[in-house]
Motif scaffolding. Structure first.
Motif, PDB file in Angstrom:
ATOM      1  N   PRO A  61      34.246  26.948 -17.747  1.00 43.09           N
ATOM      2  CA  PRO A  61      35.504  26.629 -18.459  1.00 43.09           C
ATOM      3  C   PRO A  61      36.568  26.137 -17.478  1.00 43.09           C
ATOM      4  O   PRO A  61      36.415  26.246 -16.267  1.00 43.09           O
ATOM      5  CB  PRO A  61      35.896  27.969 -19.090  1.00 43.09           C
ATOM      6  CG  PRO A  61      35.107  29.028 -18.404  1.00 43.09           C
ATOM      7  CD  PRO A  61      33.892  28.374 -17.838  1.00 43.09           C
TER       8      PRO A  61
ATOM      9  N   VAL B  97      41.482  28.933 -17.325  1.00 43.13           N
ATOM     10  CA  VAL B  97      40.904  30.092 -18.017  1.00 43.13           C
ATOM     11  C   VAL B  97      40.656  31.228 -17.027  1.00 43.13           C
ATOM     12  O   VAL B  97      41.009  32.387 -17.272  1.00 43.13           O
ATOM     13  CB  VAL B  97      39.586  29.697 -18.722  1.00 43.13           C
ATOM     14  CG1 VAL B  97      38.828  30.918 -19.215  1.00 43.13           C
ATOM     15  CG2 VAL B  97      39.860  28.712 -19.859  1.00 43.13           C
ATOM     16  N   THR B  98      40.066  30.867 -15.904  1.00 49.68           N
ATOM     17  CA  THR B  98      39.824  31.872 -14.857  1.00 49.68           C
ATOM     18  C   THR B  98      41.144  32.481 -14.405  1.00 49.68           C
ATOM     19  O   THR B  98      41.260  33.702 -14.246  1.00 49.68           O
ATOM     20  CB  THR B  98      39.113  31.203 -13.654  1.00 49.68           C
ATOM     21  OG1 THR B  98      37.932  30.564 -14.142  1.00 49.68           O
ATOM     22  CG2 THR B  98      38.746  32.224 -12.600  1.00 49.68           C
TER      23      THR B  98
ATOM     24  N   ILE C 121      42.483  35.051 -16.972  1.00 53.92           N
ATOM     25  CA  ILE C 121      41.683  36.288 -17.044  1.00 53.92           C
ATOM     26  C   ILE C 121      41.905  37.130 -15.791  1.00 53.92           C
ATOM     27  O   ILE C 121      42.070  38.349 -15.860  1.00 53.92           O
ATOM     28  CB  ILE C 121      40.196  35.963 -17.275  1.00 53.92           C
ATOM     29  CG1 ILE C 121      40.029  35.432 -18.710  1.00 53.92           C
ATOM     30  CG2 ILE C 121      39.308  37.199 -17.060  1.00 53.92           C
ATOM     31  CD1 ILE C 121      38.655  34.942 -19.071  1.00 53.92           C
ATOM     32  N   GLN C 122      41.957  36.473 -14.647  1.00 48.59           N
ATOM     33  CA  GLN C 122      42.163  37.254 -13.424  1.00 48.59           C
ATOM     34  C   GLN C 122      43.567  37.838 -13.346  1.00 48.59           C
ATOM     35  O   GLN C 122      43.771  38.887 -12.750  1.00 48.59           O
ATOM     36  CB  GLN C 122      41.845  36.399 -12.197  1.00 48.59           C
ATOM     37  CG  GLN C 122      40.323  36.177 -12.109  1.00 48.59           C
ATOM     38  CD  GLN C 122      39.901  35.383 -10.896  1.00 48.59           C
ATOM     39  OE1 GLN C 122      40.724  34.772 -10.216  1.00 48.59           O
ATOM     40  NE2 GLN C 122      38.602  35.375 -10.629  1.00 48.59           N
TER      41      GLN C 122
ATOM     42  N   PHE D 145      45.284  38.841 -15.925  1.00 50.19           N
ATOM     43  CA  PHE D 145      45.553  39.639 -17.137  1.00 50.19           C
ATOM     44  C   PHE D 145      45.838  41.099 -16.767  1.00 50.19           C
ATOM     45  O   PHE D 145      45.086  41.737 -16.042  1.00 50.19           O
ATOM     46  CB  PHE D 145      44.348  39.568 -18.077  1.00 50.19           C
ATOM     47  CG  PHE D 145      44.612  40.178 -19.425  1.00 50.19           C
ATOM     48  CD1 PHE D 145      45.183  39.428 -20.430  1.00 50.19           C
ATOM     49  CD2 PHE D 145      44.305  41.513 -19.670  1.00 50.19           C
ATOM     50  CE1 PHE D 145      45.440  39.997 -21.674  1.00 50.19           C
ATOM     51  CE2 PHE D 145      44.560  42.085 -20.906  1.00 50.19           C
ATOM     52  CZ  PHE D 145      45.127  41.324 -21.910  1.00 50.19           C
TER      53      PHE D 145
ATOM     54  N   THR E 110      45.490  44.554 -17.623  1.00 51.34           N
ATOM     55  CA  THR E 110      44.609  45.278 -18.553  1.00 51.34           C
ATOM     56  C   THR E 110      45.302  46.453 -19.242  1.00 51.34           C
ATOM     57  O   THR E 110      44.770  46.979 -20.221  1.00 51.34           O
ATOM     58  CB  THR E 110      43.339  45.790 -17.838  1.00 51.34           C
ATOM     59  OG1 THR E 110      43.757  46.557 -16.713  1.00 51.34           O
ATOM     60  CG2 THR E 110      42.464  44.640 -17.393  1.00 51.34           C
TER      61      THR E 110
ATOM     62  N   LEU F  71      45.674  46.143 -22.958  1.00 47.39           N
ATOM     63  CA  LEU F  71      44.541  46.273 -23.891  1.00 47.39           C
ATOM     64  C   LEU F  71      44.663  47.498 -24.792  1.00 47.39           C
ATOM     65  O   LEU F  71      43.977  47.586 -25.811  1.00 47.39           O
ATOM     66  CB  LEU F  71      43.215  46.316 -23.125  1.00 47.39           C
ATOM     67  CG  LEU F  71      42.830  45.013 -22.415  1.00 47.39           C
ATOM     68  CD1 LEU F  71      41.558  45.214 -21.602  1.00 47.39           C
ATOM     69  CD2 LEU F  71      42.632  43.881 -23.435  1.00 47.39           C
TER      70      LEU F  71
ATOM     71  N   LEU G   2      33.291  33.687 -25.310  1.00 45.23           N
ATOM     72  CA  LEU G   2      34.506  34.360 -25.797  1.00 45.23           C
ATOM     73  C   LEU G   2      34.717  34.274 -27.301  1.00 45.23           C
ATOM     74  O   LEU G   2      35.641  34.889 -27.812  1.00 45.23           O
ATOM     75  CB  LEU G   2      35.758  33.809 -25.084  1.00 45.23           C
ATOM     76  CG  LEU G   2      36.100  34.485 -23.779  1.00 45.23           C
ATOM     77  CD1 LEU G   2      37.443  33.983 -23.257  1.00 45.23           C
ATOM     78  CD2 LEU G   2      36.161  36.001 -23.915  1.00 45.23           C
TER      79      LEU G   2
ATOM     80  N   ASP H 252      40.344  38.774 -29.889  1.00 46.99           N
ATOM     81  CA  ASP H 252      40.924  39.731 -28.958  1.00 46.99           C
ATOM     82  C   ASP H 252      41.923  39.048 -28.022  1.00 46.99           C
ATOM     83  O   ASP H 252      42.051  37.824 -27.994  1.00 46.99           O
ATOM     84  CB  ASP H 252      39.835  40.521 -28.233  1.00 46.99           C
ATOM     85  CG  ASP H 252      39.003  39.709 -27.258  1.00 46.99           C
ATOM     86  OD1 ASP H 252      39.580  38.927 -26.480  1.00 46.99           O
ATOM     87  OD2 ASP H 252      37.772  39.884 -27.264  1.00 46.99           O
ATOM     88  N   MET H 253      42.671  39.878 -27.279  1.00 44.00           N
ATOM     89  CA  MET H 253      43.746  39.353 -26.425  1.00 44.00           C
ATOM     90  C   MET H 253      43.245  38.354 -25.399  1.00 44.00           C
ATOM     91  O   MET H 253      43.875  37.319 -25.162  1.00 44.00           O
ATOM     92  CB  MET H 253      44.394  40.503 -25.660  1.00 44.00           C
ATOM     93  CG  MET H 253      45.308  41.340 -26.485  1.00 44.00           C
ATOM     94  SD  MET H 253      46.033  42.598 -25.386  1.00 44.00           S
ATOM     95  CE  MET H 253      47.062  43.456 -26.591  1.00 44.00           C
ATOM     96  N   LEU H 254      42.099  38.649 -24.774  1.00 44.79           N
ATOM     97  CA  LEU H 254      41.605  37.763 -23.720  1.00 44.79           C
ATOM     98  C   LEU H 254      41.134  36.431 -24.308  1.00 44.79           C
ATOM     99  O   LEU H 254      41.356  35.372 -23.716  1.00 44.79           O
ATOM    100  CB  LEU H 254      40.477  38.450 -22.943  1.00 44.79           C
ATOM    101  CG  LEU H 254      40.985  39.538 -21.985  1.00 44.79           C
ATOM    102  CD1 LEU H 254      39.878  40.530 -21.640  1.00 44.79           C
ATOM    103  CD2 LEU H 254      41.537  38.911 -20.702  1.00 44.79           C
ATOM    104  N   ALA H 255      40.510  36.477 -25.479  1.00 45.22           N
ATOM    105  CA  ALA H 255      40.065  35.239 -26.125  1.00 45.22           C
ATOM    106  C   ALA H 255      41.269  34.356 -26.471  1.00 45.22           C
ATOM    107  O   ALA H 255      41.250  33.141 -26.250  1.00 45.22           O
ATOM    108  CB  ALA H 255      39.262  35.572 -27.384  1.00 45.22           C
TER     109      ALA H 255
END
Lengths: 359, 359
Positions: free
Chosen positions: A38, A42-43, A46-47, A49, A51, A54, A217, A245-248
């Motif tokens: 991707p 995107v990376t 996510i990195q 984020f 957590t 959540l 995802l 979900d949040m990450l998606a």
């Protein structure tokens, strides 16, 4: 059948997704996944984020993603719906629109999940044959219907319809929903999204799984009139409030932000596809014209099931459907140039395959 | 109503989730989220995740998660089902088991999504009143039924049933599915999961959203006989092959790996709940006994809607349901000690609330 099951589920024949084996050194050309990662953005999200977030529920409306998609399609968020992969969007659309007194129309050869949804929701449906050269002929779709669904480009053939044909259908079919499943549209077909403002009965479904390399995802979406989107929201909010979900949500927004990466990877896949097509033709394959990230091809002499088994023994996975009309074909996902070269080299080693000049 | 909608969706009244406002400095005690972050192992797997893998589809069976859950419950993976939050698991269970000629039974006051699912799938259902002290009385559930569903502990009351009462129900109700929704069970109730091997008609549904602080990732699951799990799989595979994304699967496995963190945070929430309960009682509230991460409380003199508005003006969100039987109650999520102290201090400032000795 168990006495505890709802009687309606006895006759269900679930959809069978392509294999996801966990074997090292496998060349996986069976589920139309993108060979490229991707977008770098995107990376990054996510990195970065946090957590701790959540612990909270995601935004049930995924508003940030709807806004990003509305901007992408130059439309309003009221015309955008999002879901857990385009499969969930399709399932909810079947519930919202196709449970009608008249039958749903679909191509005889198309994404095999449509049939499964229709059975799950007890929707009467009629299958319209493709032409002998595997084209969807929309003139053959009767005007008495409770909805029309087809994939454009179609699967597993890869063949695309021109936008003009879809527009003609919409002009004569204004009283039921026309769902165009554009899972593969970014690899060279014309999207019907531009027709949504003209036709309140048009729903266009797309996905982040193929052209945006985010199959892992689960993000799908639909574009349609506010009237149709409202119908989808009612069903979604009666089924599952928070499918994304949040990450998606954040990864999807990040993917949309990098247009260059998207365009470059799509262009690369299209170039690899055309090279592979030519190479397959020199090996005696007939290959349908593809506007997708896969090729649908049959060898002039060898059976599809035999070739699939031959490749599988050599750690190359392609997809084969044991259905009468397409049993001689293989559906081959377009991977990297290196992967496709390996496929071609492996086919060349088959004792019955000879290299011939391109037709 | 739109002429394009399936006629059945006109009468749908979708579920309304608690608000997810994006306002800074809000004390959010309205959606039963865990005040503590997920286990550190969750952060570790997300940060170490190789995003290149996202181009691939996730394992449609989420086998690693099923294995981890089977180990957690000392059972086999054939008795475990996973889904996109327990809401999706519940929706699929309604499709798989409750579309029966006889009516589904549910408590009159319970998780309001049950009613919504029943309407979505056109399932006839009968609501059985709670006792005057908000208990579920399973002896009142007639044996002629097409299924029974209840939450234990119940929502929004927080009141738990003893396992013996559930066992008695199962002994006299062997011909239809009994679904026990245990979203809140880890905060002090007895799980019915231990009865699954004895009763092939028992389905227990749990979630990672509350006790495991993973509401943002959407992970729910069910434990039941292989016969029931097979029914769920048939419906799931006719609806959406890949409801759990890669990050959700890995985060859920990581969460299960840290038992200490799980037990410590649950114990802390239980301790905070009991302190808060006492403090509310000294302020003139009647508080139902809770086995959950929330308290269901009414003030002896002040209306629920008025108190909710009072707290909201002061940036504290609690949930209020405008339903006749429970309109005087507030559902207050148990947050951190600091958040609950702020709640109590804010209530003390209400002109009509006086501190009295505990009853």
């Amino acid at each position: 059948m168990s006495k505890f099951w709802s009687p309606a589920i006895e006759s269900l024949v679930p959809y069978t997704p392509g294999e996801q084996p966990r074997i090292a050194n496998l060349t996986k050309l069976n589920t139309n996944e993108n060979p490229y990662p991707p977008a770098p953005a995107v990376t990054a999200v996510i990195q970065a984020f946090n957590t701790e977030r959540l612990r909270l529920y995601p935004d049930p409306d995924a508003s940030t993603l709807k806004q990003a998609l509305a901007a992408e399609f130059s439309t309003e968020t009221s015309k955008i719906f999002v879901g857990n992969g385009s499969d969930e969007v399709l399932a909810l659309a079947f519930m919202a629109f196709f449970r009608q007194p008249k039958p749903l129309l679909m191509p005889e050869t198309t994404y095999s999940f449509y049939d499964v949804y229709a059975n799950l929701f007890a929707i009467e449906h009629t299958k319209i044959p493709l032409t002998s050269d595997f084209q969807i002929e929309l003139d053959n779709y009767p005007s008495e219907n409770g909805g029309i669904i087809f994939a454009n480009p179609n699967a597993p053939t890869g063949v695309a319809l021109p936008l003009s044909a879809i527009k003609t259908l919409l002009e004569r079919n204004r009283d039921s929903v026309v769902l165009v499943d554009e899972a593969y549209v970014d690899f060279g077909a014309e999207s019907a999204a531009s027709l949504v403002d003209q036709f309140p009965n048009l729903l266009v479904v797309q996905t982040f799984s193929k052209s945006r390399s985010l199959a892992g995802l689960r993000i799908g979406y639909a574009i349609g009139s506010a009237e149709l989107i409202d119908g989808l929201e009612r069903v979604k909010n009666s089924f599952n409030s928070y499918p994304l979900d949040m990450l998606a949500i954040e990864a999807a927004c990040a993917s949309l932000s990098d247009k260059n990466y998207f365009e470059q990877t799509c262009a690369q896949i299209i170039a690899t596809r055309e090279q592979t097509r030519q190479a397959l033709e020199t090996l005696g394959f007939e290959v349908l014209p593809s506007a997708t990230n896969f090729l649908f091809a049959k060898h002039r002499e060898l059976a599809g099931s035999e070739l699939m088994a031959y490749l599988r023994e050599r750690n190359i996975l392609v997809r084969h459907f044991s259905k009468p009309l397409i049993a001689n074909y293989l559906r081959i996902t377009v991977g990297t140039d290196t992967e496709m070269q390996l496929l071609i080299d492996t086919l060349k080693q088959h004792p019955a395959i000879e290299t011939k000049p391109a037709p």
